[in-house]
Design a protein around this motif. Structure first.
Motif, short mmCIF file in Angstrom:
data_model
loop_
_atom_site.label_atom_id
_atom_site.label_comp_id
_atom_site.label_asym_id
_atom_site.label_seq_id
_atom_site.Cartn_x
_atom_site.Cartn_y
_atom_site.Cartn_z
N THR A 232 0.57 -1.46 -0.12
CA THR A 232 0.35 -0.04 0.06
C THR A 232 0.42 0.86 0.11
O THR A 232 0.60 2.12 -0.20
CB THR A 232 -0.26 0.21 0.91
OG1 THR A 232 -0.06 -0.38 2.20
CG2 THR A 232 -1.96 -0.69 0.86
N ALA A 248 -4.09 4.69 -5.54
CA ALA A 248 -4.51 3.42 -6.05
C ALA A 248 -3.84 3.08 -7.04
O ALA A 248 -3.06 2.95 -7.87
CB ALA A 248 -5.71 3.40 -5.79
N ALA A 249 -3.80 4.40 -7.84
CA ALA A 249 -3.63 4.81 -9.48
C ALA A 249 -1.90 4.53 -9.82
O ALA A 249 -1.86 3.54 -10.47
CB ALA A 249 -4.06 5.65 -10.16
N ASP A 252 -1.05 0.78 -8.51
CA ASP A 252 -1.35 -0.25 -9.67
C ASP A 252 -0.25 -0.46 -10.63
O ASP A 252 0.36 -1.60 -10.98
CB ASP A 252 -2.27 0.42 -10.54
CG ASP A 252 -3.98 -0.45 -9.53
OD1 ASP A 252 -3.75 -0.99 -8.54
OD2 ASP A 252 -4.89 0.17 -9.84
N LYS A 255 3.37 -1.98 -9.12
CA LYS A 255 2.17 -4.09 -8.93
C LYS A 255 3.03 -4.20 -9.90
O LYS A 255 3.27 -5.27 -10.13
CB LYS A 255 1.51 -3.69 -8.23
CG LYS A 255 1.21 -3.58 -6.61
CD LYS A 255 -0.09 -3.75 -6.56
CE LYS A 255 -0.53 -3.20 -4.76
NZ LYS A 255 -2.40 -3.37 -4.76
N LEU A 256 1.94 -3.94 -11.23
CA LEU A 256 2.40 -4.10 -12.93
C LEU A 256 3.70 -4.23 -13.41
O LEU A 256 4.37 -4.98 -13.76
CB LEU A 256 1.74 -3.59 -13.80
CG LEU A 256 1.65 -3.37 -15.26
CD1 LEU A 256 0.90 -5.48 -14.86
CD2 LEU A 256 0.53 -3.17 -16.22
#
Length: 282
Positions: A232, A248-249, A252, A255-256
């Motif tokens: 997070t 969040a954006a 993401d 993480k990718l």
């Protein structure tokens, strides 16, 4: 890890963010209420700074927090003002880095991509000294000693009886780059091979032959905290400052990116073979 003041600050911050969003209050309005900057509200919600009791009371009232929850958060916030273990090293830990040391201590998992060097938490003492000598040759010996001890304690906490999880991807450049001389490199790389055998540590090497990849030119760390299913927080660092991403954006994207790096990197066993081969070449 549960006793860390950073854990307490993050808990209070996360609850404040949840309450604010549930109440339909934006960060700008919260900043206006406290007569402070928008960045301070962000830092409070991230757990980067402690919130004063008077400020907390105003926010809880504005967000219509239940009385029982308010009382609990006031107690936790008071406990969060206690100093962390890193405070005893004084100015050896720069102000901008203290936040990360606290967050690292509180995290249960770290996902790290390193492009240039062996990641700090897995450096041997000699390797650390060589890096400090290259980056900050003007430091007095006492300051160097404190920095070395801080890094050693971070490592001890990673490898202690209540270990964190470390997933490290590092460029082959970090394995091949000469730091401090052949003897120091052999010791450092042998240490990585030994650490890789621990169940909480996974090391993958991103080989030169992988070519262009999603994180060219970047190094980053993702942190996951207890009771959270995924990372997070993203930590980015330069020579004199640091940035923290929790939207969040942004999460993401990182993480990718980490997933793509894992797909390109060698598996743990192949990575150990590359590291052992490098040991024999130094």
């Amino acid at each position: 890890m549960a006793e860390s003041p950073t854990v307490r600050r993050r808990h209070v911050g996360a609850e404040l963010r949840r309450l604010r969003e549930s109440a339909g209050v934006d960060r700008e309005s919260a900043a206006e209420l406290l007569d402070c900057s928008l960045s301070k509200i962000t830092k409070i919600e991230l757990g980067n700074v402690a919130v004063k009791r008077a400020e907390l009371e105003k926010l809880l009232e504005c967000y219509s927090a239940p009385a029982e929850l308010s009382a609990s958060l006031l107690v936790i916030a008071a406990e969060a003002k206690k100093r962390g273990w890193w405070s005893r090293y004084g100015k050896a830990v720069p102000d901008w880095f203290r936040t990360f040391v606290g967050l690292e201590s509180a995290a249960c998992e770290m996902r790290v991509y390193e492009a240039e060097l062996i990641t700090g938490v897995l450096q041997t003492e000699a390797y650390t000294r060589a890096v400090i000598a290259a980056v900050s040759p003007e430091l007095a010996e006492e300051q160097v000693e404190r920095l070395v001890r801080v890094r050693a304690e971070r490592q001890a906490r990673l490898l202690s009886g209540d270990p964190q999880r470390l997933n490290l991807i590092m460029s082959e450049a970090a394995v091949r780059r000469m730091v401090g001389g052949p003897a120091i490199m052999r010791e450092q790389l042998a240490f990585l091979v030994a650490v890789q055998r621990r169940p909480n540590v996974t090391i993958q090497v991103l080989p030169f032959r992988s070519g262009a990849h999603a994180a060219i030119g970047f190094t980053f760390t993702m942190l996951r905290f207890p009771d959270e299913p995924a990372p997070t927080l993203v930590y980015l660092e330069d020579l004199t400052s640091a940035a923290y991403l929790d939207e969040a954006a942004d999460l993401d994207v990182y993480k990718l990116t980490f997933d793509r790096l894992q797909a390109l990197a060698l598996g743990p066993a192949e990575s150990v073979a590359v590291i052992e081969r490098a040991v024999s070449e130094f």
